[in-house]
Motif scaffolding. Structure first.
Motif, PDB file in Angstrom:
ATOM      1  N   PRO A  73       2.929  -2.968   7.494  1.00  0.00           N
ATOM      2  CA  PRO A  73       3.526  -4.261   7.079  1.00  0.00           C
ATOM      3  C   PRO A  73       4.887  -4.070   6.425  1.00  0.00           C
ATOM      4  CG  PRO A  73       1.221  -4.153   6.428  1.00  0.00           C
ATOM      5  CD  PRO A  73       1.573  -2.788   6.949  1.00  0.00           C
ATOM      6  N   SER A  74       5.025  -2.996   5.670  1.00  0.00           N
ATOM      7  CA  SER A  74       6.282  -2.776   4.965  1.00  0.00           C
ATOM      8  C   SER A  74       7.430  -2.560   5.956  1.00  0.00           C
ATOM      9  CB  SER A  74       6.119  -1.564   4.045  1.00  0.00           C
ATOM     10  OG  SER A  74       7.220  -1.452   3.205  1.00  0.00           O
ATOM     11  N   VAL A  75       7.177  -1.750   6.974  1.00  0.00           N
ATOM     12  CA  VAL A  75       8.226  -1.488   7.978  1.00  0.00           C
ATOM     13  C   VAL A  75       8.556  -2.769   8.748  1.00  0.00           C
ATOM     14  CG1 VAL A  75       8.715  -0.283  10.144  1.00  0.00           C
ATOM     15  CG2 VAL A  75       7.667   0.952   8.238  1.00  0.00           C
ATOM     16  N   PHE A 121       5.905 -10.073  -2.052  1.00  0.00           N
ATOM     17  CA  PHE A 121       4.616  -9.710  -2.632  1.00  0.00           C
ATOM     18  C   PHE A 121       3.777  -8.985  -1.590  1.00  0.00           C
ATOM     19  CE2 PHE A 121       6.071 -13.090  -5.424  1.00  0.00           C
ATOM     20  CZ  PHE A 121       5.870 -12.485  -6.659  1.00  0.00           C
ATOM     21  N   ASP A 122       3.501  -7.728  -1.871  1.00  0.00           N
ATOM     22  CA  ASP A 122       2.667  -6.918  -0.973  1.00  0.00           C
ATOM     23  C   ASP A 122       1.204  -7.200  -1.321  1.00  0.00           C
ATOM     24  OD1 ASP A 122       4.988  -5.952   0.079  1.00  0.00           O
ATOM     25  OD2 ASP A 122       4.683  -3.860  -0.513  1.00  0.00           O
ATOM     26  N   ASP A 123       0.720  -8.308  -0.783  1.00  0.00           N
ATOM     27  CA  ASP A 123      -0.608  -8.789  -1.181  1.00  0.00           C
ATOM     28  C   ASP A 123      -1.614  -8.727  -0.038  1.00  0.00           C
ATOM     29  OD1 ASP A 123       0.625 -10.695   0.322  1.00  0.00           O
ATOM     30  OD2 ASP A 123       0.024 -12.401  -0.891  1.00  0.00           O
ATOM     31  N   VAL A 144      18.292  -6.344  -0.252  1.00  0.00           N
ATOM     32  CA  VAL A 144      17.263  -5.433  -0.757  1.00  0.00           C
ATOM     33  C   VAL A 144      15.982  -6.222  -0.972  1.00  0.00           C
ATOM     34  CG1 VAL A 144      18.968  -3.984  -1.927  1.00  0.00           C
ATOM     35  CG2 VAL A 144      17.830  -5.818  -3.199  1.00  0.00           C
ATOM     36  N   ARG A 145      14.919  -5.486  -1.164  1.00  0.00           N
ATOM     37  CA  ARG A 145      13.686  -6.173  -1.519  1.00  0.00           C
ATOM     38  C   ARG A 145      13.015  -5.418  -2.649  1.00  0.00           C
ATOM     39  NH1 ARG A 145      10.795  -2.017  -0.860  1.00  0.00           N
ATOM     40  NH2 ARG A 145      10.056  -1.288   1.157  1.00  0.00           N
ATOM     41  N   PHE A 146      12.374  -6.187  -3.519  1.00  0.00           N
ATOM     42  CA  PHE A 146      11.476  -5.584  -4.499  1.00  0.00           C
ATOM     43  C   PHE A 146      10.097  -6.049  -4.073  1.00  0.00           C
ATOM     44  CE2 PHE A 146       9.215  -6.114  -8.657  1.00  0.00           C
ATOM     45  CZ  PHE A 146       8.911  -4.774  -8.785  1.00  0.00           C
ATOM     46  N   ALA A 147       9.175  -5.079  -3.922  1.00  0.00           N
ATOM     47  CA  ALA A 147       7.923  -5.374  -3.230  1.00  0.00           C
ATOM     48  C   ALA A 147       6.688  -5.017  -4.070  1.00  0.00           C
ATOM     49  CB  ALA A 147       7.895  -4.611  -1.907  1.00  0.00           C
ATOM     50  N   PRO A 148       6.457  -5.746  -5.137  1.00  0.00           N
ATOM     51  CA  PRO A 148       5.295  -5.414  -5.954  1.00  0.00           C
ATOM     52  C   PRO A 148       3.990  -5.870  -5.304  1.00  0.00           C
ATOM     53  CG  PRO A 148       6.322  -7.406  -6.792  1.00  0.00           C
ATOM     54  CD  PRO A 148       7.188  -6.917  -5.651  1.00  0.00           C
ATOM     55  N   SER A 149       2.934  -5.142  -5.586  1.00  0.00           N
ATOM     56  CA  SER A 149       1.601  -5.606  -5.223  1.00  0.00           C
ATOM     57  C   SER A 149       1.100  -6.416  -6.420  1.00  0.00           C
ATOM     58  CB  SER A 149       0.677  -4.424  -4.969  1.00  0.00           C
ATOM     59  OG  SER A 149       1.218  -3.607  -3.970  1.00  0.00           O
ATOM     60  N   PRO A 150       0.720  -7.664  -6.195  1.00  0.00           N
ATOM     61  CA  PRO A 150       0.323  -8.487  -7.361  1.00  0.00           C
ATOM     62  C   PRO A 150      -1.108  -8.178  -7.803  1.00  0.00           C
ATOM     63  CG  PRO A 150       0.250  -9.796  -5.359  1.00  0.00           C
ATOM     64  CD  PRO A 150       0.737  -8.435  -4.945  1.00  0.00           C
ATOM     65  N   ILE A 196      15.179   0.694  -1.975  1.00  0.00           N
ATOM     66  CA  ILE A 196      15.330   1.482  -3.202  1.00  0.00           C
ATOM     67  C   ILE A 196      13.982   1.489  -3.898  1.00  0.00           C
ATOM     68  CG2 ILE A 196      16.590   1.708  -5.380  1.00  0.00           C
ATOM     69  CD1 ILE A 196      18.799  -0.092  -4.096  1.00  0.00           C
ATOM     70  N   ARG A 197      13.416   2.668  -4.084  1.00  0.00           N
ATOM     71  CA  ARG A 197      12.084   2.733  -4.687  1.00  0.00           C
ATOM     72  C   ARG A 197      11.880   4.109  -5.305  1.00  0.00           C
ATOM     73  NH1 ARG A 197       8.773   2.303   1.067  1.00  0.00           N
ATOM     74  NH2 ARG A 197       9.626   4.176   2.023  1.00  0.00           N
ATOM     75  N   GLY A 198      10.707   4.315  -5.883  1.00  0.00           N
ATOM     76  CA  GLY A 198      10.446   5.565  -6.599  1.00  0.00           C
ATOM     77  C   GLY A 198      10.252   6.734  -5.638  1.00  0.00           C
ATOM     78  N   ASP A 240       7.986   8.716  -5.440  1.00  0.00           N
ATOM     79  CA  ASP A 240       6.611   8.887  -4.972  1.00  0.00           C
ATOM     80  C   ASP A 240       6.453   8.380  -3.538  1.00  0.00           C
ATOM     81  OD1 ASP A 240       7.223   6.438  -6.202  1.00  0.00           O
ATOM     82  OD2 ASP A 240       5.119   5.956  -6.555  1.00  0.00           O
ATOM     83  N   HIS A 241       7.477   7.709  -3.020  1.00  0.00           N
ATOM     84  CA  HIS A 241       7.392   7.174  -1.655  1.00  0.00           C
ATOM     85  C   HIS A 241       8.130   8.025  -0.622  1.00  0.00           C
ATOM     86  CE1 HIS A 241       5.260   3.434  -2.292  1.00  0.00           C
ATOM     87  NE2 HIS A 241       5.963   3.240  -3.391  1.00  0.00           N
ATOM     88  N   VAL A 242       8.627   9.191  -1.051  1.00  0.00           N
ATOM     89  CA  VAL A 242       9.478   9.969  -0.142  1.00  0.00           C
ATOM     90  C   VAL A 242       8.777  10.300   1.184  1.00  0.00           C
ATOM     91  CG1 VAL A 242      10.471  12.270   0.165  1.00  0.00           C
ATOM     92  CG2 VAL A 242      11.103  10.924  -1.804  1.00  0.00           C
ATOM     93  N   LEU A 256      -3.136  -0.621   5.903  1.00  0.00           N
ATOM     94  CA  LEU A 256      -2.507   0.079   4.784  1.00  0.00           C
ATOM     95  C   LEU A 256      -1.079  -0.431   4.662  1.00  0.00           C
ATOM     96  CD1 LEU A 256      -4.718   2.426   5.884  1.00  0.00           C
ATOM     97  CD2 LEU A 256      -3.843   3.325   3.737  1.00  0.00           C
ATOM     98  N   TYR A 257      -0.428  -0.034   3.595  1.00  0.00           N
ATOM     99  CA  TYR A 257       0.880  -0.585   3.267  1.00  0.00           C
ATOM    100  C   TYR A 257       1.983  -0.221   4.280  1.00  0.00           C
ATOM    101  CZ  TYR A 257       5.085   1.330   1.110  1.00  0.00           C
ATOM    102  OH  TYR A 257       6.332   1.769   0.890  1.00  0.00           O
ATOM    103  N   THR A 258       1.817   0.920   4.964  1.00  0.00           N
ATOM    104  CA  THR A 258       2.902   1.483   5.782  1.00  0.00           C
ATOM    105  C   THR A 258       3.461   0.513   6.825  1.00  0.00           C
ATOM    106  OG1 THR A 258       1.718   3.558   5.567  1.00  0.00           O
ATOM    107  CG2 THR A 258       3.514   3.513   7.160  1.00  0.00           C
TER     108      THR A 258
HETATM  109  N1  GLU Z   1       3.985  -2.431  -2.700  1.00  0.00           N
HETATM  110  C1  GLU Z   1       4.535  -1.116  -2.687  1.00  0.00           C
HETATM  111  C2  GLU Z   1       4.419  -0.518  -4.072  1.00  0.00           C
HETATM  112  O1  GLU Z   1       4.337  -1.257  -5.015  1.00  0.00           O
HETATM  113  C3  GLU Z   1       5.980  -1.194  -2.249  1.00  0.00           C
HETATM  114  C4  GLU Z   1       6.641   0.090  -2.107  1.00  0.00           C
HETATM  115  C5  GLU Z   1       8.005  -0.109  -1.460  1.00  0.00           C
HETATM  116  O2  GLU Z   1       8.922  -0.451  -2.158  1.00  0.00           O
HETATM  117  O3  GLU Z   1       8.094   0.085  -0.238  1.00  0.00           O
HETATM  118  O4  GLU Z   1       4.364   0.685  -4.204  1.00  0.00           O
END
Ligand code: GLU
Length: 466
Positions: A193-195, A47-49, A11-17, A207-209, A211-213, A189-191
């Motif tokens: 790089p994330s893929v 890190f989604d930077d 899994v990944r947790f991908a915060p924007s710093p 696994i995420r919120g 709001d990303h559906v 945009l985030y779309t």
């Molecule tokens: N950087 C994105 C965010 O914080 C990641 C979302 C995701 O988990 O794909 O919303």
């Protein structure tokens, strides 16, 4: 790039710093970690930077520290800012395939189009005007000084996935605007790089919120266009305030650092965040391992869980009341409040925050201000002083002492106990005195009874304050 593991789960947790972790994204991190650990899998901290202006190095460090405090561990790290070449290659490929097409509308022009569509009773979906542009059209627009942004041409299919939380999901891509993947200034945009990262880094579960559906629908199609296999998705319902209707500004920005500064136990925070929105009881746990062992993502439901800081405070107290001394000791030492197992057993039931132990440590071993509230209690305290048993003291000493005092003075109940408590602890409430008295010891008890009695005399002779 994918962390070595025998489990198929990564899994990944991908915060924007771009800020501190708040309760919402801390919950996402925790759920990812618990899910992966339970399956013997790996956790990537990514890190989604890509937003160079808003991303900050100090937030990277703060996020690491906050996750570590919460008890989340990870096996590898990645930074999107280091992968610009990889994304540029994919952008070129999609352009060459005619999947990414140039669009020149300004935000105002797009807004005008949307308004007109709505006025005509049509959904505000991008009209693909960019796709119809000829080479000459583009040259003319660029001569006007316009720079293109780039949209992904979606295939009009029903995009389906089995969501681990929401069950079967589907989106008709024909009802979605072609998403912008590259801005006019060339930034992504985030779309995309994330893929690309999820594919390159072997992410099995996203696994995420919730709001990303909608992003998920687009990302699943993009992943397939890039010949990838989409990961399994799970979308967690977003937390709301006790009153419902989303997290308020105040709670929405409540950071893990705020909770730490408030003196809350990381395990209490983790126990609440891991179980909010599940069918499991919110209850204290003894360790992260215990939380992990009881974790099951299928227990999450679609209802919106309520986050109430009062629940957290209550859970924190319950956790402390059941915590054993070995677990508390390092923290007590840091507070200079470790009085050993007997001290911890005596005071833990009275703590809301672990830091409250410092006050009881002073009561047991340090200096306090003994109190005597009523002049008639001064004589009683002197009697009590004379009746103090000789050491060694144990858990029975309190009963022996107060039994003798009861017989000698006729006092009982509050009249017997409260003056002793006030004198010995300086407080009206607190831990069981039978447990506390042996810790205070005879020398300190004698001194406190003396000083309280003198204070009581003072009450008798002090002029009334008018
Ligand atoms: N950087 C994105 C965010 O914080 C990641 C979302 C995701 O988990 O794909 O919303």
């Amino acid at each position: 790039m994918s962390p070595a593991t025998s489990s198929p789960v990564t899994v990944r947790f991908a915060p924007s710093p771009t800020g501190l972790l708040h309760v919402g994204n801390a919950r996402t991190a925790l759920v990812n970690a618990l899910f992966a650990r339970r399956a013997g899998g790996a956790v990537l901290l990514r890190f989604d930077d890509t937003d160079a202006e808003r991303s900050r190095r100090d937030y990277v460090e703060a996020i690491r520290q906050d996750l570590a405090w919460l008890g989340v561990t990870w096996d590898a790290e990645a930074f999107q800012s280091a992968r610009a070449d990889r994304y540029a290659g994919i952008v070129d490929r999609l352009k060459a395939e005619g999947r990414l097409y140039a669009c020149y509308e300004t935000p105002e022009e797009l807004e005008y189009k949307r308004r007109r569509q709505r006025a005509q009773g049509r959904p505000p979906i991008y009209d693909r005007a960019g796709l119809a542009l000829t080479g000459d059209d583009r040259a003319r627009l660029e001569a006007e000084g316009r720079r293109p942004h780039w949209r992904l041409k979606l295939d009009p299919e029903d995009i389906r996935w089995d969501d681990l939380v929401r069950g079967p999901c589907h989106y008709d891509a024909a009802h979605l605007s072609d998403p912008v993947l590259v801005r006019a200034d060339g930034t992504l945009l985030y779309t995309l790089p994330s893929v690309v990262d999820d594919m390159d880094m072997g992410i099995s579960h996203v696994i995420r919120g919730e709001d990303h559906v909608v992003n998920t629908a687009v990302q699943i199609q993009l992943c397939r266009l890039l010949d990838g296999t989409p990961p399994v998705h799970a979308h967690l319902s977003l937390l709301t305030d006790a009153g419902g209707g989303g997290l308020s500004k105040r709670l929405g920005s409540l950071s893990l650092a705020d909770l730490r500064d408030d003196g809350l136990e990381p395990l209490a925070v983790a126990a609440l965040l891991a179980r909010l929105g599940t069918s499991d009881d919110v209850a204290p746990v003894a360790s992260m391992a215990a939380l992990e062992a009881s974790f099951d993502i299928t227990h999450f439901g679609r209802a919106t869980p309520k986050f109430d800081p009062a629940d957290l405070t209550r859970l924190n107290a319950r956790l402390l009341h059941g915590m054993d001394h070995a677990a508390a000791r390092p923290r007590l030492k840091a507070l200079r409040a470790d009085g050993g197992p007997a001290f911890w057993a005596a005071v833990r039931g009275n703590l809301d925050r672990l830091a409250d132990a410092a006050e009881w440590h002073a009561v047991a071993f340090g200096d306090i201000v003994p109190r005597c509230e009523a002049p008639e209690d001064a004589a009683f305290l002197r009697t009590a002083r004379e009746a103090l048993p000789e050491e060694p003291w144990d858990a029975d000493t309190w009963g022996v002492w107060t039994g003798a005092l009861k017989a000698a003075t006729g006092r009982k109940g509050k009249g017997l106990f409260m003056p002793l408590r006030l004198a010995l602890t300086g407080q009206t409430r607190g831990p069981d005195l039978a447990a506390l008295l042996p810790l205070i010891g005879r020398a300190r008890a004698l001194d406190r009874l003396d000083r309280a009695a003198v204070g009581g005399d003072g009450h008798a002779s002090a002029p009334a304050i008018t």
